[in-house]
Design a protein around this motif. Structure first.
Motif, PDB file in Angstrom:
ATOM      1  N   ALA A 237      -1.076 -44.578   9.394  1.00  0.00           N
ATOM      2  CA  ALA A 237      -0.827 -45.802  10.166  1.00  0.00           C
ATOM      3  C   ALA A 237      -1.821 -45.932  11.312  1.00  0.00           C
ATOM      4  CB  ALA A 237       0.605 -45.796  10.698  1.00  0.00           C
ATOM      5  N   ILE A 238      -2.121 -44.813  11.997  1.00  0.00           N
ATOM      6  CA  ILE A 238      -3.114 -44.836  13.071  1.00  0.00           C
ATOM      7  C   ILE A 238      -4.482 -45.232  12.506  1.00  0.00           C
ATOM      8  CG2 ILE A 238      -4.397 -43.378  14.696  1.00  0.00           C
ATOM      9  CD1 ILE A 238      -1.777 -41.771  15.073  1.00  0.00           C
ATOM     10  N   ALA A 239      -4.833 -44.635  11.374  1.00  0.00           N
ATOM     11  CA  ALA A 239      -6.123 -44.958  10.760  1.00  0.00           C
ATOM     12  C   ALA A 239      -6.195 -46.429  10.376  1.00  0.00           C
ATOM     13  CB  ALA A 239      -6.333 -44.068   9.525  1.00  0.00           C
ATOM     14  N   ASP A 240      -5.146 -46.941   9.778  1.00  0.00           N
ATOM     15  CA  ASP A 240      -5.141 -48.353   9.362  1.00  0.00           C
ATOM     16  C   ASP A 240      -5.273 -49.289  10.572  1.00  0.00           C
ATOM     17  OD1 ASP A 240      -4.874 -47.535   6.762  1.00  0.00           O
ATOM     18  OD2 ASP A 240      -2.715 -47.952   6.637  1.00  0.00           O
ATOM     19  N   ASP A 241      -4.614 -48.942  11.664  1.00  0.00           N
ATOM     20  CA  ASP A 241      -4.659 -49.785  12.865  1.00  0.00           C
ATOM     21  C   ASP A 241      -6.057 -49.841  13.468  1.00  0.00           C
ATOM     22  OD1 ASP A 241      -1.986 -50.379  12.646  1.00  0.00           O
ATOM     23  OD2 ASP A 241      -1.332 -48.910  14.146  1.00  0.00           O
ATOM     24  N   HIS A 242      -6.870 -48.795  13.207  1.00  0.00           N
ATOM     25  CA  HIS A 242      -8.193 -48.724  13.825  1.00  0.00           C
ATOM     26  C   HIS A 242      -9.321 -48.785  12.793  1.00  0.00           C
ATOM     27  CE1 HIS A 242      -5.495 -47.077  16.917  1.00  0.00           C
ATOM     28  NE2 HIS A 242      -6.395 -47.494  17.790  1.00  0.00           N
ATOM     29  N   GLN A 243      -9.000 -49.222  11.586  1.00  0.00           N
ATOM     30  CA  GLN A 243      -9.985 -49.358  10.510  1.00  0.00           C
ATOM     31  C   GLN A 243     -10.722 -48.038  10.255  1.00  0.00           C
ATOM     32  OE1 GLN A 243     -12.296 -52.803  11.872  1.00  0.00           O
ATOM     33  NE2 GLN A 243     -11.120 -54.099  10.470  1.00  0.00           N
ATOM     34  N   LEU A 244      -9.954 -46.965  10.192  1.00  0.00           N
ATOM     35  CA  LEU A 244     -10.490 -45.635   9.915  1.00  0.00           C
ATOM     36  C   LEU A 244     -10.008 -45.157   8.547  1.00  0.00           C
ATOM     37  CD1 LEU A 244      -9.730 -43.958  13.375  1.00  0.00           C
ATOM     38  CD2 LEU A 244     -11.855 -45.077  12.661  1.00  0.00           C
ATOM     39  N   VAL A 245     -10.617 -44.102   8.067  1.00  0.00           N
ATOM     40  CA  VAL A 245     -10.185 -43.429   6.836  1.00  0.00           C
ATOM     41  C   VAL A 245      -9.605 -42.084   7.226  1.00  0.00           C
ATOM     42  CG1 VAL A 245     -10.932 -42.378   4.663  1.00  0.00           C
ATOM     43  CG2 VAL A 245     -11.856 -44.598   5.366  1.00  0.00           C
ATOM     44  N   TYR A 246      -8.415 -41.785   6.706  1.00  0.00           N
ATOM     45  CA  TYR A 246      -7.730 -40.527   7.031  1.00  0.00           C
ATOM     46  C   TYR A 246      -7.568 -39.674   5.779  1.00  0.00           C
ATOM     47  CZ  TYR A 246      -3.674 -37.426   7.458  1.00  0.00           C
ATOM     48  OH  TYR A 246      -2.839 -36.342   7.407  1.00  0.00           O
ATOM     49  N   THR A 247      -7.881 -38.369   5.896  1.00  0.00           N
ATOM     50  CA  THR A 247      -7.576 -37.393   4.851  1.00  0.00           C
ATOM     51  C   THR A 247      -7.072 -36.112   5.502  1.00  0.00           C
ATOM     52  OG1 THR A 247      -9.806 -36.424   4.786  1.00  0.00           O
ATOM     53  CG2 THR A 247      -9.350 -38.257   3.270  1.00  0.00           C
ATOM     54  N   ARG A 248      -6.277 -35.380   4.726  1.00  0.00           N
ATOM     55  CA  ARG A 248      -5.846 -34.037   5.145  1.00  0.00           C
ATOM     56  C   ARG A 248      -6.021 -33.091   3.971  1.00  0.00           C
ATOM     57  NH1 ARG A 248      -1.519 -31.107   4.381  1.00  0.00           N
ATOM     58  NH2 ARG A 248      -0.299 -32.859   3.605  1.00  0.00           N
ATOM     59  N   TYR A 249      -6.728 -32.005   4.203  1.00  0.00           N
ATOM     60  CA  TYR A 249      -6.864 -30.945   3.206  1.00  0.00           C
ATOM     61  C   TYR A 249      -6.234 -29.699   3.811  1.00  0.00           C
ATOM     62  CZ  TYR A 249      -8.791 -28.381  -0.729  1.00  0.00           C
ATOM     63  OH  TYR A 249      -8.930 -27.634  -1.884  1.00  0.00           O
TER      64      TYR A 249
END
Length: 399
Positions: A232-244
């Motif tokens: 949600a944070i990424a979407d609000d700031h036009q970012l891409v989020y991943t977790r490995y």
């Protein structure tokens, strides 16, 4: 036994003079989880029957009367403290693998989570950030060892299992905290009472052991609320989020600046803490345009992934060194615990490189295999074919 056709199950139960309400409850419970693609487990004894494990053995683990783990430490070659591994004994390992394959692998995982999933890889995760010119990189501190049995219980319960079965599976997939390990007050500050089975009462919670086959899948499922919040944070700031696993990356394409990055770090830190994890502040990084952008050991500063020069040099140095001085002398010089450990490590590096750049990696893998075959005695009693695998996986190098 399995439920099978409900009518036949009911008829067989009546022949054995089982209570009608109990039969109906068993049929409904089996249907509830089987509709989700999960294996049904009615009782601990039923799980023992399905896995072939002795019931008294499973009961002792659930009652916390047996600690079926071999504990050892993997020393990191580049800084930091060692990684504590809790490896289950063969019987529990088999049960956990059954739980993983028949239950956990069928519970949906957040799409931004890439580790411990069939068909997903480091390459797939890193490729999500191709084209980015800013990176915000965070790390979760003691990822496995901050997850307790209550969180595991909730995952199993939400999958559709009864309270008692969820507790028993959670106990089988966690290890009771002992002494100062893993050291969090959350594991020792409670007395857990079970109103149904008095022997299940314990003085402390279990934790997720790094080394158990179920731990990766369970950690992903426990971390799903965190993935939701960071997405949600990424979407609000036009970012891409991943977790490995514990490695978190948020990437962006301008306009972006360090003030934005600091704001993202604060928001992410709050989400991490409120989700029950702790950020590893010492590993937080902001990578601006012009800097070398690496995600999970791969360069992303172009339209395709690349293996960094230092990783290639590391592979070349190990192959040259082992060819010139022999596996054993090179192992001793590089301070590996054994020649077998050296072989497995270089094998992993080559697999990692091959997944991204097979044209470059294949000749080096062939040279490596030839020298291991020539010096097979150094890794006895293991044969080269059981150690040097075809380079098809992508394990992140850390040595």
């Amino acid at each position: 036994m399995t439920i099978g056709p409900p009518h036949l199950y009911r008829l067989h139960g009546r022949v054995r003079q089982q209570d009608e309400h109990m039969l109906q409850a068993a049929i409904e419970q089996a249907a509830r989880v089987e509709r989700r693609g999960l294996a049904h487990v009615l009782t601990l004894n039923h799980l023992a029957h399905r896995t072939g494990a002795p019931y008294p053995y499973l009961r002792e683990i659930v009652e916390r009367k047996r600690d079926p783990y071999h504990v050892f430490e993997i020393r990191r070659r580049v800084g930091g403290s060692g990684r504590v591994i809790s490896s289950p004994d063969p019987t529990l390992m088999h049960v956990q693998r059954w739980i993983l394959s028949r239950i956990l692998n069928h519970v949906p995982v957040h799409p931004a989570s890439f580790a411990y999933r069939t068909g997903f890889s480091i390459r797939a995760c890193a490729s999500q950030h191709l084209g980015a010119d800013w990176l915000v990189k965070l790390d979760l501190h003691n990822f496995f060892h901050t997850i307790d049995e209550r969180q595991v219980y909730q995952v199993i319960r939400q999958a559709g299992y009864t309270r008692l079965v969820a507790l028993e599976i959670a106990r089988l997939c966690t290890r009771q905290s002992t002494g100062t390990f893993p050291g969090s007050r959350r594991f020792h500050a409670m007395r857990i009472h079970d109103r149904v089975i008095a022997n299940y009462t314990t003085n402390c919670l279990g934790f997720l052991p790094q080394g158990a086959p179920t731990s990766g899948a369970l950690a992903n499922l426990v971390a799903r609320p965190l993935d939701d919040r960071l997405t949600a944070i990424a979407d609000d700031h036009q970012l891409v989020y991943t977790r490995y696993a514990d490695d978190i990356v948020l990437s962006g394409l301008g306009p972006f600046n360090r003030a934005h990055a600091a704001s993202i770090i604060r928001l992410a830190g709050t989400a991490i803490r409120e989700s029950g994890f702790e950020p590893h502040d010492g590993k937080t990084r902001v990578v601006p345009p012009g800097a070398r952008r690496i995600v999970l050991g791969l360069l992303i500063d172009g339209e395709r992934l690349r293996v960094p020069r230092d990783t290639r040099s590391r592979i070349e140095a190990h192959v040259y060194g082992a060819e010139r001085f022999g596996l054993v002398h090179h192992q001793i010089n590089r301070k590996f615990a054994s020649a077998l450990g050296l072989v497995r490590y270089v094998d992993g590096l080559l697999a990692f490189a091959h997944d991204v750049d097979p044209t470059w990696a294949t000749p080096w893998w062939e040279r490596w295999r030839r020298l291991v075959l020539d010096q097979a005695a150094a890794i006895a009693p293991f044969g080269p074919d059981s150690i040097v695998r075809a380079p098809t996986s992508a394990d992140s190098p850390d040595q």
